[in-house]
Design a protein around this motif. Structure first.
Motif, mmCIF file in Angstrom:
data_model
loop_
_atom_site.group_PDB
_atom_site.id
_atom_site.type_symbol
_atom_site.label_atom_id
_atom_site.label_comp_id
_atom_site.label_asym_id
_atom_site.label_seq_id
_atom_site.Cartn_x
_atom_site.Cartn_y
_atom_site.Cartn_z
ATOM 1 N N LEU A 66 2.778 -4.088 -10.261
ATOM 2 C CA LEU A 66 1.331 -3.917 -10.295
ATOM 3 C C LEU A 66 0.682 -5.044 -9.517
ATOM 4 C CD1 LEU A 66 -1.239 -2.532 -11.594
ATOM 5 C CD2 LEU A 66 -1.005 -4.191 -13.460
ATOM 6 N N ARG A 88 2.955 0.178 -4.476
ATOM 7 C CA ARG A 88 2.673 -0.538 -5.716
ATOM 8 C C ARG A 88 1.486 0.078 -6.439
ATOM 9 N NH1 ARG A 88 6.116 -3.304 -2.215
ATOM 10 N NH2 ARG A 88 7.049 -5.113 -3.270
ATOM 11 N N HIS A 89 1.550 0.076 -7.769
ATOM 12 C CA HIS A 89 0.381 0.429 -8.555
ATOM 13 C C HIS A 89 -0.666 -0.677 -8.401
ATOM 14 C CE1 HIS A 89 2.596 3.681 -10.429
ATOM 15 N NE2 HIS A 89 3.547 2.840 -10.806
ATOM 16 N N ALA A 110 -2.703 7.163 -2.438
ATOM 17 C CA ALA A 110 -2.104 6.894 -3.749
ATOM 18 C C ALA A 110 -1.366 8.120 -4.258
ATOM 19 C CB ALA A 110 -3.185 6.465 -4.737
ATOM 20 N N VAL A 115 1.599 6.565 -6.663
ATOM 21 C CA VAL A 115 1.184 5.367 -7.395
ATOM 22 C C VAL A 115 -0.217 5.578 -7.959
ATOM 23 C CG1 VAL A 115 2.628 3.809 -6.062
ATOM 24 C CG2 VAL A 115 0.281 4.256 -5.306
ATOM 25 N N HIS A 116 -0.555 4.781 -8.950
ATOM 26 C CA HIS A 116 -1.860 4.863 -9.599
ATOM 27 C C HIS A 116 -2.752 3.710 -9.159
ATOM 28 C CE1 HIS A 116 -0.887 8.172 -12.258
ATOM 29 N NE2 HIS A 116 0.229 7.561 -12.629
ATOM 30 N N ALA A 304 0.854 1.561 -15.149
ATOM 31 C CA ALA A 304 1.861 1.146 -14.168
ATOM 32 C C ALA A 304 3.283 1.338 -14.679
ATOM 33 C CB ALA A 304 1.639 -0.322 -13.790
ATOM 34 N N ASN A 310 -3.311 8.087 -16.064
ATOM 35 C CA ASN A 310 -4.562 7.422 -15.699
ATOM 36 C C ASN A 310 -5.735 8.337 -16.043
ATOM 37 O OD1 ASN A 310 -6.490 5.746 -14.666
ATOM 38 N ND2 ASN A 310 -5.888 5.948 -12.534
#
Length: 347
Positions: A66, A88-89, A110, A115-116, A304, A310
């Motif tokens: 993260l 990467r988150h 994203a 990824v978030h 993450a 989310n």
């Protein structure tokens, strides 16, 4: 499972995040900041092993889950994209970005990279604001009709922001996000006015009227004109000698709800000052940071590591906030209403 975190931005808010991370199952393995002195200071204070002048260099050398971005507003979009492209988150302080196309690109990239991206719209994680949302969801107020927001700050704070960013991106973005959250529909039209009295490049105050696709009308007002004699409201983990006054009202077909961020329910009076400390954002309880800041960072860590989706701060709603903020600034600067089109309607 311990989540490996990298911090981008070693300033005041980055340091605040580091204090909150001490209460979470994370290891902050690296930090980046272009200021060598600030970088060295935060590493020494927090015992962070690795430091880099840029996020690119950090990501090239460190394995992290993260990336926490706590830099100036104008840098957010580029840094988020850099982290997303590296797989990467991301947790990013508000706003997600200051450009609509860049915000939409973040959303798309994203999703493409799996990824978030969690935007630090801290009000969503405050208990009172969440209670209003829960009350709406339960149908107790009926369908929302009008939303009213006002957020004012100390006049003495404005020179630090008035040369850097339009207040819609600093103070207004909080209430824009709450309007998106409570309205439950896309924004369709924006009309705004602004006024500057300090002589700085950006206006000291603005007011906006938003209309949403479901008929909800929201008013968003913000001013950096609170005098120095007003009560101090930020004490504890991040103590600032000044005032934040924020109110929200939700008017529904069958009921209303309202909340005031700081009030005299808690009062501290000395020969030097009067304070009404707010306990929503980042109060210190039993020596640790708590409140909405800890809740939002804990939420980002859970997202993450795959412990939850989310769902509280989805990136598409952060993008909607960027669209509205940009429209408010454009409307206020031109004196004309702005019509917002859905992404699929844009040329």
């Amino acid at each position: 499972m311990v989540t490996r975190v990298a911090l981008a931005g070693a300033g005041r808010f980055g340091a605040l995040h580091l204090r909150a991370f001490r209460s979470l199952p994370v290891e902050v393995v690296a930090v980046c900041d272009p200021d060598p002195a600030r970088l060295a200071a935060v590493r020494a204070e927090s015992g962070i092993a690795a430091g880099y002048p840029s996020l690119g260099e950090l990501l090239a050398h460190e394995r992290v889950d993260l990336v926490d971005i706590a830099t100036d507003e104008a840098s957010h979009g580029d840094l988020v994209l850099e982290a997303v492209e590296a797989g990467r988150h991301v947790f990013v302080e508000k706003p997600l970005a200051m450009d609509v196309d860049q915000a939409m690109s973040i959303q798309a990239r994203a999703a493409g990279n799996g990824v978030h991206v969690v935007t630090g719209q801290i009000s969503r994680f405050g208990a009172a604001y969440q209670h209003i949302r829960d009350t709406l969801d339960a149908g107790e107020l009926g369908a929302p009709v009008n939303l009213r927001f006002r957020r004012d700050f100390s006049r003495s704070w404005f020179p630090a922001f008035g040369t850097r960013v339009h207040p819609v991106w600093e103070s207004g973005i909080h209430d824009i996000d709450l309007a998106v959250w409570y309205a439950g529909a896309p924004c369709r039209t924006v009309y705004a006015v602004q006024r500057g009295v300090s002589g700085l490049p950006n206006p000291d105050t603005f007011a906006a009227i938003l209309t949403f696709a479901n008929g909800v009308v929201a008013t968003v007002e913000s001013a950096w004109l609170v005098p120095d004699a007003a009560p101090q409201t930020l004490r504890g983990a991040l103590e600032l000698d000044g005032t934040i006054e924020a109110t929200v009202e939700v008017l529904g077909e069958r009921g209303t709800a309202a909340y005031r961020l700081a009030h005299d329910g808690l009062a501290v009076r000395t020969d030097r000052m009067t304070a009404h400390p707010e306990h929503t954002l980042w109060p210190t309880v039993a020596g640790r940071i708590s409140g909405a800041l800890l809740a939002e960072l804990g939420y980002a860590v859970d997202v993450a590591r795959g412990a939850r989706g989310n769902d509280v701060m989805p990136v598409e709603e952060a993008v909607e906030g960027v669209r509205i903020a940009a429209a408010i600034q454009r409307s206020a600067e031109t004196g004309t209403p702005v019509t917002l089109r859905a992404p699929e309607e844009r040329p």
